[in-house]
Motif scaffolding. Structure first.
Motif, PDB file in Angstrom:
ATOM      1  N   GLN A   1     121.323  32.671  46.530  1.00 49.55           N
ATOM      2  CA  GLN A   1     121.491  31.402  47.266  1.00 49.55           C
ATOM      3  C   GLN A   1     121.882  30.250  46.522  1.00 49.55           C
ATOM      4  N   VAL A   2     122.388  30.538  45.336  1.00 49.63           N
ATOM      5  CA  VAL A   2     123.726  29.511  44.656  1.00 49.63           C
ATOM      6  C   VAL A   2     125.157  30.171  44.773  1.00 49.63           C
ATOM      7  N   GLU A   3     125.150  31.420  45.853  1.00 52.70           N
ATOM      8  CA  GLU A   3     126.206  32.164  46.037  1.00 52.70           C
ATOM      9  C   GLU A   3     126.666  31.668  47.497  1.00 52.70           C
ATOM     10  N   SER A   4     125.729  31.177  48.215  1.00 55.56           N
ATOM     11  CA  SER A   4     125.859  30.323  48.938  1.00 55.56           C
ATOM     12  C   SER A   4     126.267  29.162  49.140  1.00 55.56           C
ATOM     13  N   TYR A   5     125.016  28.518  48.278  1.00 57.04           N
ATOM     14  CA  TYR A   5     125.670  27.208  48.314  1.00 57.04           C
ATOM     15  C   TYR A   5     126.551  26.765  47.940  1.00 57.04           C
ATOM     16  N   LEU A   6     127.728  27.655  47.464  1.00 57.21           N
ATOM     17  CA  LEU A   6     129.283  27.128  46.392  1.00 57.21           C
ATOM     18  C   LEU A   6     129.677  27.574  47.636  1.00 57.21           C
ATOM     19  N   GLN A   7     129.333  27.815  49.248  1.00 56.86           N
ATOM     20  CA  GLN A   7     130.086  28.169  49.938  1.00 56.86           C
ATOM     21  C   GLN A   7     130.616  26.612  50.562  1.00 56.86           C
ATOM     22  N   VAL A   8     129.368  25.663  50.139  1.00 55.03           N
ATOM     23  CA  VAL A   8     129.341  24.249  51.441  1.00 55.03           C
ATOM     24  C   VAL A   8     129.281  23.242  50.220  1.00 55.03           C
ATOM     25  N   ASP A   9     129.753  23.894  49.289  1.00 58.99           N
ATOM     26  CA  ASP A   9     129.703  22.301  47.673  1.00 58.99           C
ATOM     27  C   ASP A   9     129.307  23.147  46.721  1.00 58.99           C
ATOM     28  N   ASP A  10     130.173  22.041  45.954  1.00 59.27           N
ATOM     29  CA  ASP A  10     130.240  23.221  44.535  1.00 59.27           C
ATOM     30  C   ASP A  10     129.946  21.703  43.473  1.00 59.27           C
ATOM     31  N   ARG A  11     129.092  20.588  43.532  1.00 56.03           N
ATOM     32  CA  ARG A  11     128.498  19.949  42.588  1.00 56.03           C
ATOM     33  C   ARG A  11     127.015  20.675  41.967  1.00 56.03           C
ATOM     34  N   CYS A  12     127.013  20.496  40.700  1.00 55.78           N
ATOM     35  CA  CYS A  12     125.776  20.350  40.148  1.00 55.78           C
ATOM     36  C   CYS A  12     125.421  19.175  38.492  1.00 55.78           C
ATOM     37  N   VAL A  13     124.255  19.641  38.331  1.00 53.49           N
ATOM     38  CA  VAL A  13     123.676  18.956  37.631  1.00 53.49           C
ATOM     39  C   VAL A  13     123.642  19.683  35.868  1.00 53.49           C
ATOM     40  N   LEU A  14     124.247  19.597  34.538  1.00 56.91           N
ATOM     41  CA  LEU A  14     123.718  19.650  33.695  1.00 56.91           C
ATOM     42  C   LEU A  14     122.772  18.630  33.005  1.00 56.91           C
ATOM     43  N   PRO A  15     121.506  18.899  32.417  1.00 59.77           N
ATOM     44  CA  PRO A  15     120.924  18.077  31.463  1.00 59.77           C
ATOM     45  C   PRO A  15     120.988  18.187  30.174  1.00 59.77           C
ATOM     46  N   LEU A  16     121.092  17.055  29.489  1.00 57.59           N
ATOM     47  CA  LEU A  16     121.038  17.317  28.159  1.00 57.59           C
ATOM     48  C   LEU A  16     120.171  16.482  27.547  1.00 57.59           C
ATOM     49  N   GLY A  17     119.729  16.913  26.613  1.00 61.44           N
ATOM     50  CA  GLY A  17     118.509  16.643  26.354  1.00 61.44           C
ATOM     51  C   GLY A  17     118.732  16.812  24.317  1.00 61.44           C
ATOM     52  N   SER A  18     117.281  16.049  23.504  1.00 62.74           N
ATOM     53  CA  SER A  18     117.056  16.930  22.120  1.00 62.74           C
ATOM     54  C   SER A  18     115.237  17.346  22.481  1.00 62.74           C
ATOM     55  N   THR A  19     115.288  17.718  20.985  1.00 64.96           N
ATOM     56  CA  THR A  19     114.344  17.891  20.341  1.00 64.96           C
ATOM     57  C   THR A  19     113.679  16.561  19.197  1.00 64.96           C
ATOM     58  N   GLU A  20     113.311  15.280  19.629  1.00 65.44           N
ATOM     59  CA  GLU A  20     113.302  14.270  18.000  1.00 65.44           C
ATOM     60  C   GLU A  20     112.183  13.336  18.196  1.00 65.44           C
ATOM     61  N   GLN A  21     112.225  12.830  16.665  1.00 72.37           N
ATOM     62  CA  GLN A  21     110.625  12.496  16.623  1.00 72.37           C
ATOM     63  C   GLN A  21     110.980  10.899  17.842  1.00 72.37           C
ATOM     64  N   HIS A  22     109.807  10.907  18.217  1.00 77.01           N
ATOM     65  CA  HIS A  22     109.507   9.353  19.189  1.00 77.01           C
ATOM     66  C   HIS A  22     108.780   9.394  18.936  1.00 77.01           C
ATOM     67  N   ALA A  23     107.686   8.955  17.553  1.00 80.23           N
ATOM     68  CA  ALA A  23     106.670   7.698  17.548  1.00 80.23           C
ATOM     69  C   ALA A  23     105.663   8.742  18.492  1.00 80.23           C
ATOM     70  N   TYR A  24     104.799   8.294  18.515  1.00 80.14           N
ATOM     71  CA  TYR A  24     103.846   8.997  19.582  1.00 80.14           C
ATOM     72  C   TYR A  24     103.835   9.748  21.013  1.00 80.14           C
ATOM     73  N   LEU A  25     105.214   9.440  21.328  1.00 84.68           N
ATOM     74  CA  LEU A  25     105.134  10.098  22.862  1.00 84.68           C
ATOM     75  C   LEU A  25     105.871  11.927  21.543  1.00 84.68           C
ATOM     76  N   SER A  26     105.588  12.832  23.234  1.00 88.99           N
ATOM     77  CA  SER A  26     106.399  13.891  23.012  1.00 88.99           C
ATOM     78  C   SER A  26     107.472  14.381  22.005  1.00 88.99           C
ATOM     79  N   LEU A  27     108.039  15.106  21.436  1.00 85.99           N
ATOM     80  CA  LEU A  27     109.590  15.016  20.782  1.00 85.99           C
ATOM     81  C   LEU A  27     110.662  15.518  21.426  1.00 85.99           C
ATOM     82  N   SER A  28     109.630  15.992  23.143  1.00 91.15           N
ATOM     83  CA  SER A  28     110.822  16.542  24.573  1.00 91.15           C
ATOM     84  C   SER A  28     110.950  15.392  24.951  1.00 91.15           C
ATOM     85  N   VAL A  29     110.826  13.996  24.799  1.00 95.87           N
ATOM     86  CA  VAL A  29     111.058  12.906  25.951  1.00 95.87           C
ATOM     87  C   VAL A  29     112.116  13.104  26.240  1.00 95.87           C
ATOM     88  N   ASP A  30     113.709  13.369  25.310  1.00 98.06           N
ATOM     89  CA  ASP A  30     115.107  13.017  26.037  1.00 98.06           C
ATOM     90  C   ASP A  30     115.197  14.351  26.932  1.00 98.06           C
TER      91      ASP A  30
END
Length: 233
Positions: free
Chosen positions: A10-39
């Motif tokens: 499906q990715v190969e088929s997609y790339l026949q018509v579009d070449d955009r993608c998103v790479l999200p960047l996060g962190s694993t760190e303290q966020h007080a009372y929230l999840s360590l995975s907030v970012d």
């Protein structure tokens, strides 16, 4: 669409018509009372919601980043700069080899700022590709929405407290924490950072009304989508 919901054909088929993608960047760190995975949670979610109507693939968030100042908070994982940039290069090289040429780095962690400079260096070596580095939470329209809601907003405060980043059976204080002296904080080693911050919130209320938060979120999704739509050149 999330790449985990696609197969390679499906990715190969997609790339026949579009070449955009998103790479999200996060962190694993303290966020007080929230999840360590907030970012990581927020960067991947805002990317997925922004990309869905466009049919653009969103990769899983890189869940580890640069956060040496929080090392004295248990659960925090910080990569060395060299390690982080090598990982980012491998990620960009991999999607490039697949055929992606317009890549959005949707970043959820301030400490990952060097990724933006690296992206420019990487593009110099790949002149047929474009990489956008997007701090989703501090982008102009999103940050304006935050400021209109409450000017005292910071790390681990209300501005990161969404229904999907808070923890069940954890109740945050119902007070407005005084803002930390950020210039002094930047001079501290990890032990000093923990002493200054206490629970980890830099300053501000710990939670605001969900209606306010969802209004900010809708601005963030729209702003991220606009970057995906372009123009790219």
């Amino acid at each position: 669409m999330r790449i985990g919901e696609m197969n390679w054909m499906q990715v190969e088929s997609y790339l026949q018509v579009d070449d955009r993608c998103v790479l999200p960047l996060g962190s694993t760190e303290q966020h007080a009372y929230l999840s360590l995975s907030v970012d990581s949670i927020l960067s991947e979610r805002v990317a997925a919601e922004a990309a869905e109507p466009l049919g653009v693939p969103v990769f899983p968030a890189l869940s580890y980043g640069l956060t040496p100042y929080f090392k004295d908070f248990p659960g925090t994982i910080s990569l060395r700069m060299e390690t982080y940039l090598h990982i980012l290069q491998d990620m960009l090289d991999s999607v490039y080899r697949s055929g992606f040429r317009r890549i959005l780095l949707c970043n959820g962690h301030g400490g990952n700022a060097p990724a933006g400079a690296f992206a420019m260096e990487w593009m110099a070596d790949h002149p047929d590709a474009s990489v956008r580095f997007h701090n989703w939470w501090s982008a102009p329209k999103t940050w304006a929405a935050v400021q209109v809601t409450d000017k005292v907003a910071s790390h681990a405060s209300w501005m990161e407290n969404f229904p999907w980043t808070r923890l069940a059976h954890v109740t945050a204080p119902e007070v407005q924490k005084p803002m930390t002296d950020l210039e002094l904080l930047r001079l501290q080693n990890p032990a000093g950072v923990r002493r200054m911050l206490g629970d980890g919130n830099y300053g501000g209320f710990y939670q605001r009304d969900d209606a306010e938060m969802l209004a900010i979120w809708s601005v963030a999704v729209a702003e991220t989508r606009a970057l995906l739509e372009g123009p790219w050149a």
